[in-house]
Enzyme design. Sequence first.
Site, PDB file in Angstrom:
ATOM      1  CG  PHE A 113      26.391  99.316  33.317  1.00 28.05           C
ATOM      2  CD1 PHE A 113      26.506  99.994  32.074  1.00 28.05           C
ATOM      3  CD2 PHE A 113      27.171  99.814  34.306  1.00 28.05           C
ATOM      4  CE1 PHE A 113      27.359 101.251  31.880  1.00 28.05           C
ATOM      5  CE2 PHE A 113      27.879 101.150  34.269  1.00 28.05           C
ATOM      6  CZ  PHE A 113      27.976 101.734  32.944  1.00 28.05           C
ATOM      7  CG  ASP A 164      20.524  98.914  36.100  1.00 25.82           C
ATOM      8  OD1 ASP A 164      20.376 100.095  35.626  1.00 25.82           O
ATOM      9  OD2 ASP A 164      21.664  98.928  36.538  1.00 25.82           O
ATOM     10  CE1 TYR A 200      24.934 108.909  34.196  1.00 29.72           C
ATOM     11  CE2 TYR A 200      24.885 108.962  36.638  1.00 29.72           C
ATOM     12  CZ  TYR A 200      25.182 108.294  35.509  1.00 29.72           C
ATOM     13  OH  TYR A 200      25.819 107.139  35.604  1.00 29.72           O
ATOM     14  CE  LYS A 201      23.550 106.124  32.189  1.00 28.48           C
ATOM     15  NZ  LYS A 201      23.803 104.549  32.657  1.00 28.48           N
ATOM     16  NE  ARG A 231      25.945 103.361  24.516  1.00 26.53           N
ATOM     17  CZ  ARG A 231      25.714 103.500  25.667  1.00 26.53           C
ATOM     18  NH1 ARG A 231      25.135 102.676  26.420  1.00 26.53           N
ATOM     19  NH2 ARG A 231      26.250 104.604  26.483  1.00 26.53           N
TER      20      ARG A 231
HETATM   21  C1  LIG Z   1      24.802 104.212  33.540  1.00 28.22           C
HETATM   22  C2  LIG Z   1      24.706 103.145  34.054  1.00 28.22           C
HETATM   23  C3  LIG Z   1      24.990 102.817  35.583  1.00 28.22           C
HETATM   24  C4  LIG Z   1      25.843 103.851  36.236  1.00 28.22           C
HETATM   25  O1  LIG Z   1      26.119 103.617  37.368  1.00 28.22           O
HETATM   26  P1  LIG Z   1      26.790 104.926  38.037  1.00 28.22           P
HETATM   27  O2  LIG Z   1      26.848 104.477  39.599  1.00 28.22           O
HETATM   28  O3  LIG Z   1      25.905 106.134  37.885  1.00 28.22           O
HETATM   29  O4  LIG Z   1      28.189 105.380  37.593  1.00 28.22           O
HETATM   30  C5  LIG Z   1      24.597 101.557  36.194  1.00 28.22           C
HETATM   31  N1  LIG Z   1      23.937 100.465  35.535  1.00 28.22           N
HETATM   32  C6  LIG Z   1      23.562 100.736  34.175  1.00 28.22           C
HETATM   33  C7  LIG Z   1      22.882  99.638  33.527  1.00 28.22           C
HETATM   34  C8  LIG Z   1      23.832 101.995  33.593  1.00 28.22           C
HETATM   35  O5  LIG Z   1      23.538 102.119  32.219  1.00 28.22           O
END
Ligand SMILES: *Cc1c(COP(=O)(O)O)cnc(C)c1O
Length: 417
Positions: free
Chosen positions: A138, A215, A240-241, A389
């Site tokens: 990401f 992660d 939040y996911k 997705r």
């Molecule tokens: C959604 C997501 C993030 C988001 O990071 P934020 O700091 O909440 O914006 C980070 N890493 C992965 C793999 C994600 O899917």
Amino acid sequence: MSEPDAATADLHDRAHALDAGDPLRRFRDQFVGAESNLVYFDGNSLGRPPRATTERLATFTTEQWGGRLIRGWDEHWMQLPFEIGDTIGRVAIGAAAGQTVVADSTTVLLYKMIRAALGAARAASPARREIVVDRDNFPTDRYVVEGIARECAADVVWIDVDTSSGVTAELLAPALSDRTAVVVLSHVAYRSGHLADARHLTELVHEAGALVVWDLCHSAGSVPVSADEWGFDIAVGCTYKYLNGGPGSPAFAYVAADLHDRLAQPIQGWMGSANVFAMGPEYRPAPGMRRFLSGTPPVVGMLAMQDTLEMLADAGIDAVRTKSIALTDFTIEVADSLLAPLRVEVASPRDSAERGGHVTLSHPSMREVTARLWREDVIPDYRDPHGLRIGLSPLSTSFAEALRGLHAVRDAVADCR
Ligand SMILES: *Cc1c(COP(=O)(O)O)cnc(C)c1O
């Protein structure tokens, strides 16, 4: 629209049979909007709100914030990061109490944790100056790693991966050496949905004498994790996911108990100090997970996730995973039947053992297709290159909803060609 044919009617029957036999189907009605015809394929990006959250937010304002005012900190709020952290540990990531805390955003927690891990690895062996990360991780993970490398004079070692797949042992092993300090990996790849073999990859990192930061953004609440059993060092994940904490709700961090004393994180604030209200002249890190906090806990942001954590405790993460696999299998089956003739390809692993909770469908017109679907209340998201997705949130998504959405995808692709 094409005419309903035998294959379409069969899929319709299958969706209804799968819903009828779904042991988790009672949870869907517990979400706001479940009664509408909207199709939601983005619970892996921003989960739907549970109905109970409406009430929780309102009573928080009137009774706790409004009624208890600043007394709320002593009475409960100061403990929330640890209390909710332990619940996440128990119901979602296989962590015994005292190793998980809710704190900042994922990005900020990744920064704090990767810096802490780099510092600890270097203290043990100064030759360890490499951070390993994959090119398809990401963006925030990659950017944070690059920033830390610049700031701390470390080197980044990149792993090249196929965007329809993810990091495997074969790809990771050659990147590791006695110069490796930290490895940063996603358990479920955000683009393809590839599910990494976290236990095995953790072993490889440890054999090389390094630390791993997992992660868990796309696994927490969807794919079971056994952080303790798999020997994780550190993990960070979103709420939040699949945990439905609401837009921008704070992330959690896991740190294995035996590492607490070895890790010093760089944003040393009063909330992470040994005696928070002593207001002393210098910072001394608190024992345990408190040292990973920096500032005042985001109490309002921690409210909504509690409702999904309760549902998860009730449903059980293994049952959630069973339904998640059924949903992604069904999605691939429908894609093969309805979408393959339009040259839509599945850009996710076909073997459910190597797949998380979403399926990515690829076609050159997917950007346009996504825009059109959003206007029709069918909500997937778009990821380059050409990826649509399909996020399937096991507590709130039904098989009929998935099928309805995939029919809309078929019609949109047919029109956008
Ligand atoms: C959604 C997501 C993030 C988001 O990071 P934020 O700091 O909440 O914006 C980070 N890493 C992965 C793999 C994600 O899917």
